[in-house]
Design a protein around this motif. Structure first.
Motif, PDB file in Angstrom:
ATOM      1  N   ASP A   1       1.190  11.786  -5.306  1.00  0.00           N
ATOM      2  CA  ASP A   1       0.119  11.061  -5.998  1.00  0.00           C
ATOM      3  C   ASP A   1       0.059   9.595  -5.601  1.00  0.00           C
ATOM      4  OD1 ASP A   1       2.688  11.211  -7.361  1.00  0.00           O
ATOM      5  OD2 ASP A   1       1.804   9.902  -8.887  1.00  0.00           O
ATOM      6  N   TRP A   2       1.058   9.099  -4.875  1.00  0.00           N
ATOM      7  CA  TRP A   2       1.040   7.696  -4.460  1.00  0.00           C
ATOM      8  C   TRP A   2       0.158   7.476  -3.233  1.00  0.00           C
ATOM      9  CZ3 TRP A   2       6.910   6.001  -4.697  1.00  0.00           C
ATOM     10  CH2 TRP A   2       7.324   6.013  -6.037  1.00  0.00           C
ATOM     11  N   LEU A   3      -0.096   8.515  -2.470  1.00  0.00           N
ATOM     12  CA  LEU A   3      -0.791   8.367  -1.194  1.00  0.00           C
ATOM     13  C   LEU A   3      -2.098   9.127  -1.198  1.00  0.00           C
ATOM     14  CD1 LEU A   3       2.229   8.910   1.258  1.00  0.00           C
ATOM     15  CD2 LEU A   3       1.445   6.776   0.225  1.00  0.00           C
ATOM     16  N   HIS A   4      -2.989   8.725  -0.319  1.00  0.00           N
ATOM     17  CA  HIS A   4      -4.201   9.482  -0.064  1.00  0.00           C
ATOM     18  C   HIS A   4      -4.379   9.551   1.452  1.00  0.00           C
ATOM     19  CE1 HIS A   4      -6.319   5.673   0.768  1.00  0.00           C
ATOM     20  NE2 HIS A   4      -5.714   5.205  -0.311  1.00  0.00           N
ATOM     21  N   PRO A   5      -5.254  10.410   1.951  1.00  0.00           N
ATOM     22  CA  PRO A   5      -5.341  10.611   3.406  1.00  0.00           C
ATOM     23  C   PRO A   5      -5.620   9.334   4.192  1.00  0.00           C
ATOM     24  CG  PRO A   5      -6.501  12.360   2.254  1.00  0.00           C
ATOM     25  CD  PRO A   5      -6.095  11.377   1.208  1.00  0.00           C
ATOM     26  N   ALA A   6      -6.276   8.350   3.575  1.00  0.00           N
ATOM     27  CA  ALA A   6      -6.623   7.132   4.307  1.00  0.00           C
ATOM     28  C   ALA A   6      -5.605   6.006   4.122  1.00  0.00           C
ATOM     29  CB  ALA A   6      -8.012   6.645   3.870  1.00  0.00           C
ATOM     30  N   SER A   7      -4.473   6.288   3.490  1.00  0.00           N
ATOM     31  CA  SER A   7      -3.473   5.231   3.275  1.00  0.00           C
ATOM     32  C   SER A   7      -2.953   4.709   4.611  1.00  0.00           C
ATOM     33  CB  SER A   7      -2.305   5.782   2.451  1.00  0.00           C
ATOM     34  OG  SER A   7      -2.716   6.125   1.154  1.00  0.00           O
TER      35      SER A   7
ATOM     36  N   SER B   1       6.155  10.730   5.461  1.00  0.00           N
ATOM     37  CA  SER B   1       6.278  12.126   5.053  1.00  0.00           C
ATOM     38  C   SER B   1       7.210  12.263   3.853  1.00  0.00           C
ATOM     39  CB  SER B   1       6.792  12.963   6.222  1.00  0.00           C
ATOM     40  OG  SER B   1       7.030  14.292   5.829  1.00  0.00           O
ATOM     41  N   GLN B   2       8.279  11.473   3.825  1.00  0.00           N
ATOM     42  CA  GLN B   2       9.217  11.536   2.710  1.00  0.00           C
ATOM     43  C   GLN B   2       8.577  11.027   1.422  1.00  0.00           C
ATOM     44  OE1 GLN B   2      13.192  10.897   5.520  1.00  0.00           O
ATOM     45  NE2 GLN B   2      12.570   9.317   4.092  1.00  0.00           N
ATOM     46  N   ILE B   3       7.781   9.965   1.524  1.00  0.00           N
ATOM     47  CA  ILE B   3       7.089   9.472   0.328  1.00  0.00           C
ATOM     48  C   ILE B   3       6.105  10.516  -0.173  1.00  0.00           C
ATOM     49  CG2 ILE B   3       5.531   7.705  -0.574  1.00  0.00           C
ATOM     50  CD1 ILE B   3       6.721   5.749   1.421  1.00  0.00           C
ATOM     51  N   ARG B   4       5.365  11.128   0.750  1.00  0.00           N
ATOM     52  CA  ARG B   4       4.379  12.141   0.352  1.00  0.00           C
ATOM     53  C   ARG B   4       5.072  13.356  -0.271  1.00  0.00           C
ATOM     54  NH1 ARG B   4       1.750  12.217   4.682  1.00  0.00           N
ATOM     55  NH2 ARG B   4      -0.018  10.975   3.982  1.00  0.00           N
ATOM     56  N   GLN B   5       6.222  13.691   0.251  1.00  0.00           N
ATOM     57  CA  GLN B   5       6.964  14.829  -0.291  1.00  0.00           C
ATOM     58  C   GLN B   5       7.470  14.539  -1.695  1.00  0.00           C
ATOM     59  OE1 GLN B   5      10.293  15.986   2.142  1.00  0.00           O
ATOM     60  NE2 GLN B   5      11.134  17.370   0.602  1.00  0.00           N
TER      61      GLN B   5
END
Length: 215
Positions: free
Chosen positions: A151-157, A143-147
């Motif tokens: 742009d680094w993550l996608h739903p299937a990461s 959650s912290q990375i996504r926050q």
């Protein structure tokens, strides 16, 4: 006698004025109109060719050739502008994005947030629920990375993919991998986690919470 003398003087003065070379009395010749510009022969030939091709179409549409030719010229201008935009548009847009992008600031999780999470996780660990406590740390780390960098993550990461992100600092990848490995062990290998696993995951999260996430 004086009147005759004055008349002769006036006539003499008039002749002198008429004879002055710097005074124009004759009417000016009419100005010669400028010759029209000569259209090059190649341009005339091109015009005749276009008229032979497109004039029948204009007549079918009920338009004379002069009117239809003006419409064709307008369409040609619009087409040229469209082609220029397709060629130069991406470069202009890229330049605008580069000039408008601000240098991303470093992002560090809030200390109060991290402490509150550790308190919740410690409460689960105190009840012997080490796997749940470790999984809570993993979910919070994602959650912290996504926050910070959505742009680094996608739903299937997956956790394994995130732990190998080249954009994460080395210390962040190592800390995240420590937590993710133990969660995978408990969820997929069906192995219970012990207090040692929890201690390693907790220490790893404490390190992860101190890293700076940069683009």
């Amino acid at each position: 006698m004086a009147s005759a003398t004055a008349s002769r003087d006036a006539a003499s003065d008039w002749e002198a004025v008429r004879g002055a070379a710097d005074i124009q009395y004759a009417p000016l010749a009419p100005a010669k109109p400028p010759e029209p510009a000569q259209v090059p022969e190649w341009l005339q030939a091109l015009g005749r060719l276009l008229e032979a091709i497109f004039a029948p179409i204009g007549r079918l549409l009920g338009m004379s050739w002069p009117l239809f030719s003006n419409i064709l010229i307008a369409l040609a201008v619009l087409l040229a502008l469209f082609v220029l935009w397709r060629i130069l548009g991406p470069a202009i847009e890229a330049w605008r994005r580069r000039s408008g992008e601000a240098v991303p600031e470093a992002w560090v999780p809030a200390a109060e947030e991290a402490l509150a999470l550790l308190e919740d996780a410690d409460r689960l660990a105190a009840e012997g629920r080490y796997a749940e406590a470790t999984h809570l740390l993993l979910r919070r780390s994602v959650s912290q990375i996504r926050q910070a960098r959505p742009d680094w993550l996608h739903p299937a990461s997956t956790a394994r993919e995130i732990s190998a992100l080249p954009t994460l600092p080395d210390s962040g990848r190592e800390a995240f991998a420590t937590i993710a490995t133990r969660v995978e062990r408990s969820r997929f290998a069906l192995r219970d986690l012990g207090s040692g696993d929890w201690a390693d995951a907790r220490e790893a999260y404490a390190r992860f919470a101190r890293i700076e996430l940069r683009a």
